[in-house]
Design a protein around this motif. Structure first.
Motif, mmCIF file in Angstrom:
data_model
loop_
_atom_site.group_PDB
_atom_site.id
_atom_site.type_symbol
_atom_site.label_atom_id
_atom_site.label_comp_id
_atom_site.label_asym_id
_atom_site.label_seq_id
_atom_site.Cartn_x
_atom_site.Cartn_y
_atom_site.Cartn_z
ATOM 1 N N TYR A 17 0.834 -1.205 0.000
ATOM 2 C CA TYR A 17 0.000 0.000 0.000
ATOM 3 C C TYR A 17 0.864 1.250 0.000
ATOM 4 N N GLY A 18 1.871 1.267 0.851
ATOM 5 C CA GLY A 18 2.746 2.429 0.913
ATOM 6 C C GLY A 18 3.614 2.602 -0.312
ATOM 7 N N LEU A 19 3.928 1.494 -0.997
ATOM 8 C CA LEU A 19 4.833 1.529 -2.141
ATOM 9 C C LEU A 19 4.397 2.521 -3.213
ATOM 10 N N GLY A 20 3.100 2.639 -3.427
ATOM 11 C CA GLY A 20 2.619 3.540 -4.474
ATOM 12 C C GLY A 20 2.958 4.987 -4.228
ATOM 13 N N SER A 21 3.207 5.356 -2.961
ATOM 14 C CA SER A 21 3.530 6.740 -2.653
ATOM 15 C C SER A 21 4.927 7.133 -3.112
ATOM 16 N N VAL A 22 5.719 6.155 -3.561
ATOM 17 C CA VAL A 22 7.001 6.491 -4.186
ATOM 18 C C VAL A 22 6.768 7.438 -5.366
ATOM 19 N N ALA A 23 5.682 7.217 -6.091
ATOM 20 C CA ALA A 23 5.368 8.074 -7.245
ATOM 21 C C ALA A 23 5.127 9.508 -6.798
ATOM 22 N N PHE A 24 4.291 9.684 -5.774
ATOM 23 C CA PHE A 24 4.013 11.035 -5.305
ATOM 24 C C PHE A 24 5.258 11.666 -4.708
ATOM 25 N N GLY A 25 6.034 10.881 -3.951
ATOM 26 C CA GLY A 25 7.255 11.416 -3.358
ATOM 27 C C GLY A 25 8.263 11.849 -4.406
ATOM 28 N N THR A 26 8.397 11.053 -5.467
ATOM 29 C CA THR A 26 9.310 11.415 -6.553
ATOM 30 C C THR A 26 8.872 12.709 -7.216
ATOM 31 N N LYS A 27 7.572 12.819 -7.479
ATOM 32 C CA LYS A 27 7.050 14.047 -8.069
ATOM 33 C C LYS A 27 7.244 15.236 -7.141
ATOM 34 N N ASP A 28 6.949 15.032 -5.859
ATOM 35 C CA ASP A 28 6.989 16.140 -4.913
ATOM 36 C C ASP A 28 8.416 16.621 -4.676
ATOM 37 N N PHE A 29 9.352 15.686 -4.538
ATOM 38 C CA PHE A 29 10.756 16.078 -4.354
ATOM 39 C C PHE A 29 11.272 16.793 -5.598
ATOM 40 N N GLY A 30 10.855 16.320 -6.772
ATOM 41 C CA GLY A 30 11.282 16.974 -8.005
ATOM 42 C C GLY A 30 10.760 18.396 -8.102
ATOM 43 N N PHE A 31 9.477 18.582 -7.775
ATOM 44 C CA PHE A 31 8.887 19.921 -7.799
ATOM 45 C C PHE A 31 9.575 20.830 -6.781
ATOM 46 N N SER A 32 9.822 20.304 -5.586
ATOM 47 C CA SER A 32 10.383 21.138 -4.517
ATOM 48 C C SER A 32 11.853 21.462 -4.746
#
Length: 509
Positions: A17-32
């Motif tokens: 379940y948590g694994l999918g948040s890698v996508a959001f984290g990658t996007k968010d770190f890239g944006f930030s």
């Protein structure tokens, strides 16, 4: 036949379940970490224009996210309410994220509008995964503390995934060349980063969707009679979103998220121009994020269980505010050692601890949002996990959205040179990094204090949550013994029957 009992949420389920948040984290770190410096320092757009583009994309989120949340709440398919959107988002997000870092050779207004459009598409496609995925949490477990654990795993994977991709990019892709001595301004490095990040996002989404696929039979499904019109959907959205506890949390968490996003965005600037680290030294940001994420999950679980989620949030937010600013304050007054190795260790240590407290505070506030599901169901007769997860998604996106906006405005306010190496800044505006720090710290203080004051007014604690569960169980038991003809007719009994939105136990009676 009544819906099967939901199996216990074990470690394996939490991991996938948590694994999918890698996508959001990658996007968010890239944006930030990269978006502002890439489009302003590498491509030459004014920092305020980049911030405005991100702000416009964030405004689109405010419109699109609740819509996708409401649609997924009312979706019917053999894959359930959430998984069709989760599977469908994987390939589009990879494509649009790649395009974000590989724009045409445009300048000025055309480049600005390209950034606006692609940033909106990136956020819309990530929402199609993130919102339905987050909506699974209240269905996977109704336990007060277990929900904190579930949200903790989401943040852990998001931070780990984002931190690793950030570290890899800084170490291996953002390398200095003769033409560009400052590796973080090396345009070719962003191509390699975009390929790696896009593939990482797609794979993590597909694996998480597949890993939670077996839970579909145990998730709540809409009854076949539930086909609300567009007007009814709009009315239901307004009714659910007007929940007082939700409004308090969303507004408060927005302030806290913006404070965190501002810090994440400016860390690259501070590390490069204030601390004067190389891109390879700055890769410790990724390592700090990784270690902080590991620390934040037990920290959030402990404070939530020991003191309750609200008090735990206040404590961790205050700690994050203090730790995130202490090292820069000491450096401003010349109270830190001058050696780069010592400074790097101080930077790494304070960043790790500060981010750990910040992530723990976000875990707790998002776990609080999951507890509003039952409170809202009692008041409205509907479960709105998707709609509430849209609020959660908007908070998470605001971290990078409003954070980048504020950072861009602040950079322009201190007259920071554009497309500038460290030597150029020293020659043209040597006071700009210091002035940026002096502007940043009071702004972050105000944002965090506003968040703490607002979230301090949240009132759903452990006892309230358990009372809500008991009330819903009693309501479902009453509905289950009601004649099936009355349920289908929407006559006597629970007023929710008229909408055809009874809990599954009553629906199958």
């Amino acid at each position: 036949m009544a819906q099967a009992a939901v199996p216990r949420t074990g470690l394996g389920t939490k991991l996938v379940y948590g694994l999918g948040s890698v996508a959001f984290g990658t996007k968010d770190f890239g944006f930030s970490a990269f978006l502002l410096i890439f489009y302003s320092q590498v491509l030459g757009l004014p920092a305020t224009a980049v911030s405005l583009a991100i702000m416009l994309a964030l405004v689109s989120d405010a419109i699109f996210d609740p819509i996708i949340g409401q649609i997924s709440d009312n979706w019917r398919s053999r894959l359930g309410r959430r998984h069709p959107f989760m599977y469908g988002a994987a390939i589009p997000i990879a494509i649009f994220y790649f395009l974000l870092w590989n724009p045409p050779h445009w300048q000025g207004a055309p480049l600005f509008f390209y950034l606006v459009v692609i940033a909106i598409l990136v956020r819309m496609t990530i929402a199609c995964y993130e919102i339905p995925s987050a909506a699974l949490a209240p269905e996977l477990s109704t336990d007060y503390d277990e929900r904190t654990s579930l949200m903790g795993w989401r943040f852990l994977f998001g931070s780990v995934g984002g931190g690793i991709t950030l570290a890899v990019a800084l170490i291996f892709f953002m390398v200095a060349t003769k033409a560009q001595p400052s590796g973080i301004l090396n345009k070719s490095g962003y191509f390699a980063y975009s390929v790696m990040a896009a593939l990482t996002m797609m794979i993590s989404i597909l694996l998480s969707s597949w890993g939670t696929h077996s839970r579909i039979p145990y998730l709540k499904q809409l009854p076949v009679t539930a086909r609300p019109s567009l007007v009814q959907l709009a009315r239901q959205m307004a009714e659910s979103l007007s929940n007082r506890s939700l409004l308090i949390l969303v507004i408060g968490a927005l302030f806290g998220g913006v404070a965190g996003g501002l810090s994440s965005t400016l860390n690259t600037y501070f590390g490069t121009y204030f601390w004067r680290f190389t891109p390879q030294q700055l890769s410790v940001i990724g390592g700090a994020a990784l270690l902080a994420a590991m620390l934040s999950v037990p920290l959030a679980n402990f404070t939530g269980k020991r003191y309750g989620k609200r008090a735990g949030y206040i404590a961790t937010a205050l700690a994050s505010l203090f730790v995130n600013n202490i090292a820069m304050t000491l450096k401003l007054f010349g109270l830190l050692p001058s050696g780069q190795t010592a400074l790097l260790w101080i930077f790494f240590s304070t960043l790790t601890v500060g981010v750990a407290f910040a992530i723990a505070s976000l875990i707790l506030v998002t776990s609080m949002i999951t507890d509003i599901v039952e409170d809202s169901e009692i008041k409205t007769g509907r479960r709105s996990e998707g709609l509430f997860s849209a609020a959660l998604s908007f908070i998470n996106k605001s971290t990078s959205g409003f954070g980048v906006l504020l950072a861009g405005v602040m950079i322009d306010l201190v007259h920071f040179p554009k497309q500038a190496s460290l030597a150029t800044v020293d020659a043209i505006a040597p006071d700009a990094p210091r002035n940026l720090v002096l502007l940043y710290m009071p702004v972050q203080l105000v944002l965090y204090l506003a968040a703490i004051v607002l979230i301090g007014r949240y009132r759903i604690d452990r006892a309230t949550h358990e009372h809500n569960l008991k009330t819903l169980a009693e309501t479902a038991a009453i509905a289950e013994v009601s004649p099936a003809s009355e349920i289908m007719a929407g006559g006597s009994g629970n007023p929710r029957e008229a909408d055809g939105l009874l809990p599954s136990t009553a629906r199958d009676a």
